[in-house]
Design an enzyme around this catalytic site. Structure first.
Site, short mmCIF file in Angstrom:
data_model
loop_
_atom_site.label_atom_id
_atom_site.label_comp_id
_atom_site.label_asym_id
_atom_site.label_seq_id
_atom_site.Cartn_x
_atom_site.Cartn_y
_atom_site.Cartn_z
N ASN A 131 -10.23 34.79 56.10
CA ASN A 131 -9.30 33.65 56.06
C ASN A 131 -9.44 32.72 57.26
O ASN A 131 -9.18 31.52 57.12
CB ASN A 131 -7.86 34.18 55.96
CG ASN A 131 -6.83 33.11 56.23
OD1 ASN A 131 -6.57 32.25 55.40
ND2 ASN A 131 -6.26 33.14 57.44
N SER A 174 -11.57 29.67 50.71
CA SER A 174 -12.35 28.45 50.65
C SER A 174 -11.40 27.26 50.57
O SER A 174 -10.30 27.31 51.16
CB SER A 174 -13.29 28.53 49.44
OG SER A 174 -14.12 27.41 49.37
N TYR A 176 -16.81 20.72 57.61
CA TYR A 176 -15.87 21.59 56.89
C TYR A 176 -16.27 21.73 55.43
O TYR A 176 -16.36 22.84 54.89
CB TYR A 176 -14.45 21.02 57.03
CG TYR A 176 -13.37 21.87 56.40
CD1 TYR A 176 -12.86 22.99 57.06
CD2 TYR A 176 -12.82 21.55 55.15
CE1 TYR A 176 -11.85 23.77 56.49
CE2 TYR A 176 -11.81 22.32 54.59
CZ TYR A 176 -11.33 23.43 55.26
OH TYR A 176 -10.33 24.19 54.70
N LYS A 221 -17.52 25.28 53.53
CA LYS A 221 -16.81 25.91 52.41
C LYS A 221 -17.71 25.96 51.17
O LYS A 221 -17.63 26.91 50.39
CB LYS A 221 -15.50 25.17 52.12
CG LYS A 221 -14.48 25.25 53.28
CD LYS A 221 -14.01 26.66 53.58
CE LYS A 221 -12.85 26.68 54.57
NZ LYS A 221 -12.40 28.03 54.92
N VAL A 251 -1.78 23.12 52.06
CA VAL A 251 -0.74 24.02 52.55
C VAL A 251 -0.19 23.53 53.89
O VAL A 251 -0.94 23.06 54.75
CB VAL A 251 -1.31 25.46 52.71
CG1 VAL A 251 -0.18 26.46 52.89
CG2 VAL A 251 -2.18 25.85 51.51
N THR A 266 0.44 24.00 57.10
CA THR A 266 0.09 24.87 58.23
C THR A 266 -0.36 24.00 59.40
O THR A 266 -0.47 22.77 59.29
CB THR A 266 -1.09 25.80 57.86
OG1 THR A 266 -2.24 24.97 57.64
CG2 THR A 266 -0.80 26.63 56.63
#
Ligand SMILES: NC(=O)c1ccc[n+]([C@@H]2O[C@H](COP(=O)([O-])OP(=O)(O)OC[C@H]3O[C@@H](n4cnc5c(N)ncnc54)[C@H](OP(=O)(O)O)[C@@H]3O)[C@@H](O)[C@H]2O)c1
Length: 257
Positions: A87, A138, A152, A156, A183, A185
């Site tokens: 993760n 991913s 990035y 992925k 998400v 975060t």
């Protein structure tokens, strides 16, 4: 049934921390890893307080010796490894391909790609023994190009194809890539700061608007799906790229709650 052991990288905050809590609630012994010792210990302590079982191992996934230590600490804690959740991830450099430095691409690839590949290799003897799983976190960016996210997106996309090759090489284990949605975060907070310079205005504005309009997912939603996959994903799904709200995942969640 033997209690499963799950090693989750990037578990000090965000999606990884929420997945660790969800997996512990489903009955797993969770081994949490990240670089920030205090945050990691706090997540592990919260799991234990809820009646779960957790072990914290400080480490950098970009460092091979640390990866070896994560696997060794997992085996020392419970004698087994049922699932590795790759993760941990970073988004920087956010910059157009014409401007991004090679050293920044290398730093991102060490964390987002080489670390997961090496951890998987080290975990394989234990995963074969447990007929276990490896879930690589991913992103939609693996399949949709986003200007300013070259490193990035490429990392992925490579992770997705690595997982497919693993699935055909290792029929005894399940290898999946997971798409968690957008998400709420720290990674999104980084995008809202660094994206101002490194992304085209319209693309940057899309992420700012999602935040302002409350459209980012709370980490607990994709985390619950990820925990269900980590514990129960069937062998037939090996090689798949699975979205957090995939109908199959909803069924798996219901059947296993
Ligand atoms: N947020 C989103 O919208 C979104 C969307 C799609 C995919 N994802 C993916 O979801 C995963 C989790 O991201 P997140 O959103 O939860 O981000 P986050 O809140 O920034 O968390 C990232 C985690 O990775 C750890 N980490 C970073 N570099 C590391 C390293 N070198 N070694 C070990 N651990 C490291 C961090 O801990 P330390 O700093 O303590 O090491 C932290 O626990 C990532 O793979 C990301 O690409 C996120």
């Amino acid at each position: 049934m033997t209690q499963p052991t799950i090693l989750i990288t990037g578990a000090s905050r965000g999606l990884g921390a929420a997945t660790a809590r969800a997996a512990a609630r489903l009955g797993a012994h969770v081994v949490l890893s990240a670089r920030s010792a205090a945050e990691l210990e706090a997540v592990a302590a919260a799991i234990v307080q809820e009646g779960g079982q957790a072990t914290a191992v400080v480490g950098d996934v970009g460092n091979l010796a640390h990866c070896e230590r994560m696997i060794a600490a997992t085996i020392a804690a419970t004698g087994r490894l049922d699932t590795l959740v790759n993760n941990a991830g970073i988004i920087q450099p956010i910059a157009p391909i014409a401007a991004a430095k090679a050293s920044d691409w290398e730093a991102l690839m060490r964390v987002n790609l080489i670390g997961p590949v090496q951890l998987t290799r080290l975990a394989l003897p234990h995963l074969r023994a447990s007929r276990g799983r490896v879930i690589h976190v991913s992103s939609g960016a693996a399949v949709a190009p986003i200007a300013g996210w070259g490193a990035y997106c490429a990392s992925k996309a490579a992770l997705n194809h690595f997982s497919r090759v693993l699935a055909v090489e290792e029929p005894e284990i399940v290898s999946l890539t997971f798409r968690p949605g957008v998400v709420d975060t720290a990674m999104q907070a980084v995008i809202r700061v660094a994206g101002r310079e490194g992304m085209p205005e319209a693309e940057y504005g899309r992420f700012v608007a999602m935040h302002h309009e409350g459209r980012l997912l709370p980490p607990e939603l994709p985390a619950r799906a990820l925990a269900a996959l980590a514990l129960f994903a069937p062998r037939e799904w090996s090689g798949d790229f699975v979205q957090w709200d995939d109908a199959r995942v909803q069924v798996l969640k219901k059947e296993t709650s």
